[in-house]
Design a protein around this motif. Structure first.
Motif, mmCIF file in Angstrom:
data_model
loop_
_atom_site.group_PDB
_atom_site.id
_atom_site.type_symbol
_atom_site.label_atom_id
_atom_site.label_comp_id
_atom_site.label_asym_id
_atom_site.label_seq_id
_atom_site.Cartn_x
_atom_site.Cartn_y
_atom_site.Cartn_z
ATOM 1 N N VAL A 66 -10.416 -51.110 3.997
ATOM 2 C CA VAL A 66 -9.248 -52.131 3.333
ATOM 3 C C VAL A 66 -9.846 -52.899 4.452
ATOM 4 N N ALA A 67 -9.454 -54.369 4.483
ATOM 5 C CA ALA A 67 -9.231 -55.402 5.240
ATOM 6 C C ALA A 67 -10.414 -55.452 5.857
ATOM 7 N N GLY A 68 -11.584 -55.064 5.543
ATOM 8 C CA GLY A 68 -12.607 -54.985 6.721
ATOM 9 C C GLY A 68 -13.026 -53.500 7.452
ATOM 10 N N LYS A 69 -11.785 -52.220 6.936
ATOM 11 C CA LYS A 69 -11.735 -51.197 8.008
ATOM 12 C C LYS A 69 -12.186 -50.485 7.351
ATOM 13 N N ARG A 70 -13.294 -49.445 6.959
ATOM 14 C CA ARG A 70 -13.149 -48.224 6.413
ATOM 15 C C ARG A 70 -12.243 -46.994 6.597
ATOM 16 N N VAL A 71 -11.217 -46.666 5.641
ATOM 17 C CA VAL A 71 -10.159 -45.993 5.885
ATOM 18 C C VAL A 71 -10.443 -44.449 4.550
ATOM 19 N N VAL A 72 -11.599 -43.858 3.589
ATOM 20 C CA VAL A 72 -12.322 -43.468 3.595
ATOM 21 C C VAL A 72 -13.468 -43.003 3.453
ATOM 22 N N ASP A 73 -13.524 -41.738 3.667
ATOM 23 C CA ASP A 73 -15.174 -41.129 3.659
ATOM 24 C C ASP A 73 -15.557 -40.300 3.224
ATOM 25 N N GLY A 74 -15.688 -40.328 1.979
ATOM 26 C CA GLY A 74 -15.732 -39.083 1.447
ATOM 27 C C GLY A 74 -16.856 -38.559 0.030
ATOM 28 N N GLN A 75 -16.721 -37.289 0.305
ATOM 29 C CA GLN A 75 -18.278 -36.790 -0.250
ATOM 30 C C GLN A 75 -18.138 -35.368 -1.434
ATOM 31 N N ILE A 76 -17.953 -35.691 -2.733
ATOM 32 C CA ILE A 76 -18.060 -34.906 -3.255
ATOM 33 C C ILE A 76 -19.211 -34.352 -4.042
ATOM 34 N N GLY A 77 -18.953 -33.842 -5.266
ATOM 35 C CA GLY A 77 -20.102 -32.005 -5.366
ATOM 36 C C GLY A 77 -19.844 -32.562 -6.848
ATOM 37 N N THR A 78 -20.207 -31.565 -7.681
ATOM 38 C CA THR A 78 -19.730 -31.457 -9.436
ATOM 39 C C THR A 78 -19.074 -30.527 -9.382
ATOM 40 N N SER A 79 -17.948 -30.657 -9.126
ATOM 41 C CA SER A 79 -17.026 -29.807 -9.172
ATOM 42 C C SER A 79 -15.692 -30.658 -9.934
ATOM 43 N N VAL A 80 -16.240 -32.122 -9.425
ATOM 44 C CA VAL A 80 -14.622 -33.388 -9.694
ATOM 45 C C VAL A 80 -15.739 -33.425 -11.231
ATOM 46 N N SER A 81 -14.017 -33.747 -12.043
ATOM 47 C CA SER A 81 -14.018 -33.972 -12.890
ATOM 48 C C SER A 81 -14.647 -35.306 -13.476
ATOM 49 N N ARG A 82 -15.363 -35.429 -14.643
ATOM 50 C CA ARG A 82 -16.127 -36.760 -15.469
ATOM 51 C C ARG A 82 -14.565 -38.225 -15.581
ATOM 52 N N ASN A 83 -15.375 -38.786 -15.119
ATOM 53 C CA ASN A 83 -14.501 -39.842 -14.929
ATOM 54 C C ASN A 83 -13.855 -39.788 -13.150
ATOM 55 N N PRO A 84 -13.921 -39.348 -12.558
ATOM 56 C CA PRO A 84 -13.272 -39.300 -11.459
ATOM 57 C C PRO A 84 -12.467 -40.739 -11.179
ATOM 58 N N VAL A 85 -10.785 -39.522 -10.833
ATOM 59 C CA VAL A 85 -9.520 -40.254 -10.302
ATOM 60 C C VAL A 85 -9.329 -39.604 -8.854
ATOM 61 N N PHE A 86 -9.286 -40.703 -7.960
ATOM 62 C CA PHE A 86 -8.637 -40.339 -6.554
ATOM 63 C C PHE A 86 -7.203 -41.691 -6.651
ATOM 64 N N GLY A 87 -6.858 -40.455 -5.780
ATOM 65 C CA GLY A 87 -5.669 -41.670 -5.181
ATOM 66 C C GLY A 87 -5.504 -41.266 -3.570
ATOM 67 N N PHE A 88 -5.140 -42.036 -2.976
ATOM 68 C CA PHE A 88 -5.206 -41.706 -1.401
ATOM 69 C C PHE A 88 -4.155 -43.174 -0.695
ATOM 70 N N LYS A 89 -3.440 -42.776 0.338
ATOM 71 C CA LYS A 89 -2.388 -43.595 0.959
ATOM 72 C C LYS A 89 -3.048 -44.002 2.203
ATOM 73 N N MET A 90 -2.435 -45.059 2.315
ATOM 74 C CA MET A 90 -2.789 -45.524 4.121
ATOM 75 C C MET A 90 -1.513 -46.338 4.995
ATOM 76 N N LYS A 91 -1.298 -46.175 5.992
ATOM 77 C CA LYS A 91 -0.287 -47.264 6.288
ATOM 78 C C LYS A 91 -0.581 -48.269 6.912
ATOM 79 N N GLY A 92 -0.672 -49.864 6.870
ATOM 80 C CA GLY A 92 -0.337 -50.730 7.967
ATOM 81 C C GLY A 92 -0.984 -51.840 7.030
ATOM 82 N N ALA A 93 -1.190 -51.338 5.152
ATOM 83 C CA ALA A 93 -2.058 -52.078 4.737
ATOM 84 C C ALA A 93 -1.044 -53.460 4.138
ATOM 85 N N LYS A 94 -1.307 -55.043 3.938
ATOM 86 C CA LYS A 94 -0.379 -55.326 3.773
ATOM 87 C C LYS A 94 -0.741 -56.713 2.372
#
Lengths: 158, 103
Positions: free
Chosen positions: B51-79
């Motif tokens: 977000v705004a050029g800064k890495r906010v989330v760095d994730g690794q996922i495996g096969t146990s994540v559902s088909r067509n993955p959906v993720f939700g994250f939250k952050m402070k300081g975004a405009k």
């Protein structure tokens, strides 16, 4: 003698992998320069929870009320089980999610930085009724929370 | 090339909620097709959110994540107006980058 093309492909694949790791060892290629090389293979391919925890460096964990795991009590469809993990422990830097009875328990691992709140939601596959475990790392220590989800139709066999 | 992701980033109070839908089969490598042949594993292994050029989330996922993955994250300081860039790479080296704007 008849050639087995599948076997050829496997051998060729193994050969190039070997060459690649030799390059990595020689320092020619930094692991970060290779696609998805930073994927934590040991942790994600571990067959049990202990192995997966070891893979992410969480050798010892303690339970915490500030780590909240939201999952349904009963999942009618194991292919899509919503999870939501929120960690209110200060300095939380990562959250991992595991399903104990899946063939490979570790589902996901997220590192947070630059204002990210330690809160993640995702959808998981579950093969059978199992404990779902969240692991958070905060200030160098690991915390866990777990909850059982009853699965009526599994999501791994298809 | 995989389908574009759907990304929504909205400010709610003092946090921005980022929701991502990725189009991906997430094959575990354990499923068998109608003919009984094992479907090879094909799944997203890593994903990032900037977000705004800064890495906010760095994730690794495996096969146990559902088909067509959906993720939700939250952050402070975004405009409002900040650019959100999401990336994923799967085990076959396929990748996808999509962008959205914080609203």
């Amino acid at each position: 003698m008849e050639m087995n093309p599948a076997r050829r492909t496997v051998l060729r694949g193994a050969g190039s992998l070997g060459a690649l790791s030799a390059l990595v060892l020689a320092g020619v290629l930094k692991p970060t320069a290779v696609y998805a090389a930073d994927w934590n293979k040991a942790a994600f391919e571990a067959k049990d929870t202990a192995g997966a925890l070891k893979g992410i460096g969480a050798a010892s964990t303690s339970e915490s009320k500030d780590l909240m795991l939201k999952v349904p009590d009963i999942a009618e469809n194991g292919a899509v089980v919503p999870v939501d993990v929120t960690c209110n422990i200060p300095k939380t830097s990562s959250i991992s999610i595991l399903v104990e009875k899946n063939p490979s328990p570790l589902c996901a691992h997220f590192e947070f930085a630059n204002g990210a709140v330690a809160d993640v939601s995702a959808r998981l596959k579950m093969g059978q009724t199992s404990l779902v475990k969240a692991v958070a790392k905060a200030d160098g220590k690991f915390y866990t929370a777990q909850k059982e989800v009853k699965v009526t139709v599994g999501g791994c066999g298809g | 090339m995989a389908d574009p992701m759907k990304i929504r980033a909205q400010i709610k109070g003092d946090v921005a909620e980022i929701r991502i839908l990725m189009g991906h089969p997430m094959e575990t490598g354990q499923r068998k097709d109608a003919a009984g042949a094992t479907v090879p594993a094909h799944f997203i292994q890593s994903m990032t959110v900037d977000v705004a050029g800064k890495r906010v989330v760095d994730g690794q996922i495996g096969t146990s994540v559902s088909r067509n993955p959906v993720f939700g994250f939250k952050m402070k300081g975004a405009k409002a107006g900040d650019k959100v860039v999401v990336n994923w790479v799967d085990n076959k080296g396929d990748k996808r980058t999509d962008e959205a704007t914080v609203a």
